[in-house]
Motif scaffolding. Structure first.
Motif, short mmCIF file in Angstrom:
data_model
loop_
_atom_site.label_atom_id
_atom_site.label_comp_id
_atom_site.label_asym_id
_atom_site.label_seq_id
_atom_site.Cartn_x
_atom_site.Cartn_y
_atom_site.Cartn_z
N CYS A 3 -5.61 -1.62 3.03
CA CYS A 3 -4.75 -1.31 4.17
C CYS A 3 -5.61 -0.62 5.22
O CYS A 3 -6.32 0.34 4.91
CB CYS A 3 -3.62 -0.37 3.73
SG CYS A 3 -2.71 0.28 5.15
N CYS B 264 -3.92 3.38 5.45
CA CYS B 264 -4.04 4.35 4.33
C CYS B 264 -5.18 4.01 3.38
O CYS B 264 -5.48 4.79 2.48
CB CYS B 264 -2.71 4.46 3.58
SG CYS B 264 -2.30 3.03 2.57
N CYS C 282 0.84 -1.20 0.00
CA CYS C 282 0.00 0.00 0.00
C CYS C 282 0.88 1.25 0.00
O CYS C 282 2.10 1.17 -0.06
CB CYS C 282 -0.89 -0.04 1.23
SG CYS C 282 0.07 0.10 2.75
N ALA C 283 0.23 2.40 0.13
CA ALA C 283 0.97 3.66 0.07
C ALA C 283 1.76 3.95 1.33
O ALA C 283 2.85 4.52 1.27
CB ALA C 283 -0.01 4.82 -0.20
N CYS C 284 1.24 3.54 2.50
CA CYS C 284 1.91 3.91 3.76
C CYS C 284 2.94 2.88 4.18
O CYS C 284 3.72 3.12 5.10
CB CYS C 284 0.88 4.13 4.87
SG CYS C 284 0.20 2.62 5.57
N GLY C 285 2.92 1.72 3.54
CA GLY C 285 3.92 0.70 3.85
C GLY C 285 3.49 -0.30 4.91
O GLY C 285 4.22 -1.25 5.21
N ALA C 286 2.30 -0.10 5.49
CA ALA C 286 1.83 -1.04 6.53
C ALA C 286 1.56 -2.42 5.92
O ALA C 286 1.76 -3.44 6.56
CB ALA C 286 0.57 -0.50 7.21
#
Ligand SMILES: [Zn+2]
Ligand SMILES: [Zn+2]
Length: 160
Positions: free
Chosen positions: A77, A80, A9-13
């Protein structure tokens, strides 16, 4: 030889790794996909659920209404909210969203579907099969992918 395909995802989670090549890759131009993505089409890598190896985080399922009734389960996610993959009624097969790969240029569609609602300014290559609605999996998929699909469905059945 299959190449390593990681994404997230965009936030890396959420981070994932595809442990093999996909079964088949769809570019879907249907109105549901346009609405869900806010874009012209979606790129879905169809792959066995157990070949999407979680590296970080747990994507959360969200049931999204479809035009023709019913729901499609989209996994996002929790932080995000980027959608990383979805399911179409069959949990054994995931539809991984191509744009969430670290290298989206590493995949290209094997087929274009629902071109009846394709936006007119999107041009398609002659070299890739395209269908107004859907297609015959048995006619288009390589034998190795059909065998993998059968095995995935069979093992999902016995696990249930
Ligand atoms: Zn995220
Ligand atoms: Zn679609």
């Amino acid at each position: 030889m299959s190449v390593r395909r990681d994404g997230g995802c965009a936030c890396g989670a959420i981070r994932y790794r595809l442990t093999s090549d996909p079964l088949f890759t769809h570019c879907c131009h249907c109105l549901n996909c346009q609405r869900q993505t806010g874009s012209a089409f979606v790129i879905n890598l169809l792959i066995e659920a157990d070949r999407v190896e979680p590296l970080a985080g747990v994507a959360v399922p969200v049931d999204v209404p479809r035009d023709e009734g019913g729901k499609q389960r989209i996994f996002r996610c929790p932080t995000c909210q980027v959608a990383v993959f979805s399911e179409y009624g069959r949990p054994a097969v995931r539809f991984v969203r191509g744009g969430t790969l670290d290298d989206p240029s590493g995949v290209a569609p094997d087929v274009h579907i629902f071109t009846r609602s394709k936006l007119s300014w999107v041009g398609l290559p002659d070299s890739v099969p395209a269908f107004e609605v859907y297609y015959d999996t048995n006619a288009l998929w390589p034998a190795s992918s059909l065998e993998r699909l059968e095995a995935a469905i069979a093992s999902a059945g016995t696990d249930a």
